[in-house]
Design an enzyme around this catalytic site. Structure first.
Site, PDB file in Angstrom:
ATOM      1  N   ASP A 182     -55.985 -49.931 -59.624  1.00  0.00           N
ATOM      2  CA  ASP A 182     -55.346 -50.883 -60.545  1.00  0.00           C
ATOM      3  C   ASP A 182     -54.453 -51.789 -59.688  1.00  0.00           C
ATOM      4  OD1 ASP A 182     -54.473 -52.055 -63.008  1.00  0.00           O
ATOM      5  OD2 ASP A 182     -52.673 -50.848 -62.952  1.00  0.00           O
ATOM      6  N   SER A 183     -53.867 -52.785 -60.351  1.00  0.00           N
ATOM      7  CA  SER A 183     -52.952 -53.678 -59.648  1.00  0.00           C
ATOM      8  C   SER A 183     -51.616 -52.988 -59.350  1.00  0.00           C
ATOM      9  CB  SER A 183     -52.676 -54.906 -60.511  1.00  0.00           C
ATOM     10  OG  SER A 183     -52.037 -54.501 -61.707  1.00  0.00           O
ATOM     11  N   CYS A 224     -58.306 -50.774 -64.613  1.00  0.00           N
ATOM     12  CA  CYS A 224     -57.648 -52.057 -64.856  1.00  0.00           C
ATOM     13  C   CYS A 224     -58.588 -52.881 -65.732  1.00  0.00           C
ATOM     14  CB  CYS A 224     -57.417 -52.758 -63.516  1.00  0.00           C
ATOM     15  SG  CYS A 224     -56.805 -54.448 -63.683  1.00  0.00           S
ATOM     16  N   GLU A 233     -43.750 -52.494 -64.609  1.00  0.00           N
ATOM     17  CA  GLU A 233     -43.580 -52.449 -63.154  1.00  0.00           C
ATOM     18  C   GLU A 233     -42.102 -52.405 -62.757  1.00  0.00           C
ATOM     19  OE1 GLU A 233     -45.782 -52.149 -60.585  1.00  0.00           O
ATOM     20  OE2 GLU A 233     -47.509 -52.024 -61.916  1.00  0.00           O
ATOM     21  N   CYS A 245     -54.703 -52.927 -71.761  1.00  0.00           N
ATOM     22  CA  CYS A 245     -54.185 -53.048 -70.392  1.00  0.00           C
ATOM     23  C   CYS A 245     -53.652 -51.667 -70.069  1.00  0.00           C
ATOM     24  CB  CYS A 245     -53.064 -54.083 -70.323  1.00  0.00           C
ATOM     25  SG  CYS A 245     -52.171 -54.070 -68.736  1.00  0.00           S
ATOM     26  N   HIS A 269     -51.394 -50.667 -68.256  1.00  0.00           N
ATOM     27  CA  HIS A 269     -49.928 -50.546 -68.195  1.00  0.00           C
ATOM     28  C   HIS A 269     -49.327 -50.241 -69.573  1.00  0.00           C
ATOM     29  CE1 HIS A 269     -50.285 -52.510 -64.269  1.00  0.00           C
ATOM     30  NE2 HIS A 269     -48.991 -52.311 -64.059  1.00  0.00           N
TER      31      HIS A 269
HETATM   32  N1  DGL Z   1     -53.206 -52.783 -65.640  1.00  0.00           N
HETATM   33  C1  DGL Z   1     -54.051 -53.889 -65.510  1.00  0.00           C
HETATM   34  C2  DGL Z   1     -54.947 -54.123 -66.685  1.00  0.00           C
HETATM   35  O1  DGL Z   1     -55.347 -53.168 -67.310  1.00  0.00           O
HETATM   36  C3  DGL Z   1     -53.533 -55.098 -64.781  1.00  0.00           C
HETATM   37  C4  DGL Z   1     -52.271 -55.717 -65.234  1.00  0.00           C
HETATM   38  C5  DGL Z   1     -51.875 -56.873 -64.312  1.00  0.00           C
HETATM   39  O2  DGL Z   1     -51.823 -56.673 -63.096  1.00  0.00           O
HETATM   40  O3  DGL Z   1     -51.645 -57.971 -64.826  1.00  0.00           O
HETATM   41  O4  DGL Z   1     -55.314 -55.216 -66.996  1.00  0.00           O
END
Ligand code: DGL
Length: 264
Positions: free
Chosen positions: A13-14, A76, A153, A183, A185
């Protein structure tokens, strides 16, 4: 013994978001080894052009393959939307993204067929959730919530700012009965999102459905591994450590990685 793997599964993931998926995978397959890659140096992905995110995904997947993984989980949504299905056709190991799992979780949950999905700008703009949900006959409300990733984050999931943003993003939603956290996150913000969405809306994420898919693809539940995780992190390791700890997903070795190692 057949169908048992001791090779790790690569997950990326990011940033810390994919740890919500990793946690579900580990709960389902406790002896499976994992490599988790957090591309914190280039986060967030959600506002970046699709071609750029696709390049990141190809670079990271290639790096994981060179480490000898059994398969790759794109934990992600933004990268899944940008790179799949093409990436899966070029890698020598199987690749799974999170979007089908999110759609499947919503399909199981909804009673009224009125489904919402929230995600990054990249994910929502790609229209991939909307297309898959509409193909199932659901009526879909979709909204990009770009600031949510920053809250997570920065370790601000339980802040006044989070409450306010959740109200802004969700306040004018139509009467949905199911909301996909599109997402990885966002499960960290589950309580705040639930308050803003109201008790009549069921929140679903791809994490649990993903764990089933991974088990099916690689028999991870019967792995001959040791349940280890190695975290590779580009960018700010201290901040990754801090936030990963707050979501209770930091055990294992942590290795700082130069982002140049992820070039194609
Ligand atoms: N967690 C990621 C997703 O599911 C990426 C969020 C990001 O880096 O903007 O899209």
């Amino acid at each position: 013994m057949t169908n048992m793997t001791s090779r790790p599964i690569g997950v990326f993931d990011s940033g810390v978001g994919g740890l919500t998926v990793l946690k579900a995978l580990r709960a389902k397959a406790p002896s499976q080894d994992f490599i988790y890659l957090a591309d914190a140096a280039r986060a967030p992905y959600g506002r970046k052009p699709r071609e750029m995110v696709r390049e990141f995904a190809y670079g990271i997947a290639g790096f994981l393959v060179r480490l000898g993984v059994e398969g790759v989980v794109i934990a992600c949504n933004t990268a899944s939307a940008a790179a799949l299905p093409e990436l899966a056709q070029t890698l020598p190991v199987p690749v799974l993204g999170v979007i089908e799992a999110g759609v499947e979780a919503a399909r199981r949950q909804t009673r009224t067929g009125q489904v919402g999905v929230i995600g990054t700008k990249g994910t929502i703009a790609s229209g991939v959730y909307q297309r898959q949900l509409e193909a199932l006959g659901f009526s879909v409300w979709a909204r990009a919530c770009p600031m949510f990733v920053h809250l997570v984050e920065e370790g601000l999931a339980e802040s006044d700012e989070a409450e306010l943003l959740a109200q802004c993003y969700l306040g004018d939603r139509p009467p949905i009965d199911t909301l996909i956290l599109g997402c990885t996150h966002y499960p960290v913000l589950r309580r705040v999102i639930q308050r803003a969405a109201g008790d009549s809306v069921a929140l679903v994420s791809s994490a649990d459905a993903m764990a089933e898919l991974v088990d099916r693809a690689w028999h991870a539940g019967r792995s001959a591994g040791h349940g280890r995780v190695v975290h590779y992190v580009t960018g700010d390791v201290a901040s990754y450590q801090h936030t990963a700890k707050t979501i209770d997903a930091l055990d294992g070795e942590l290795i700082q990685l130069d982002v140049a190692a992820l070039g194609r």
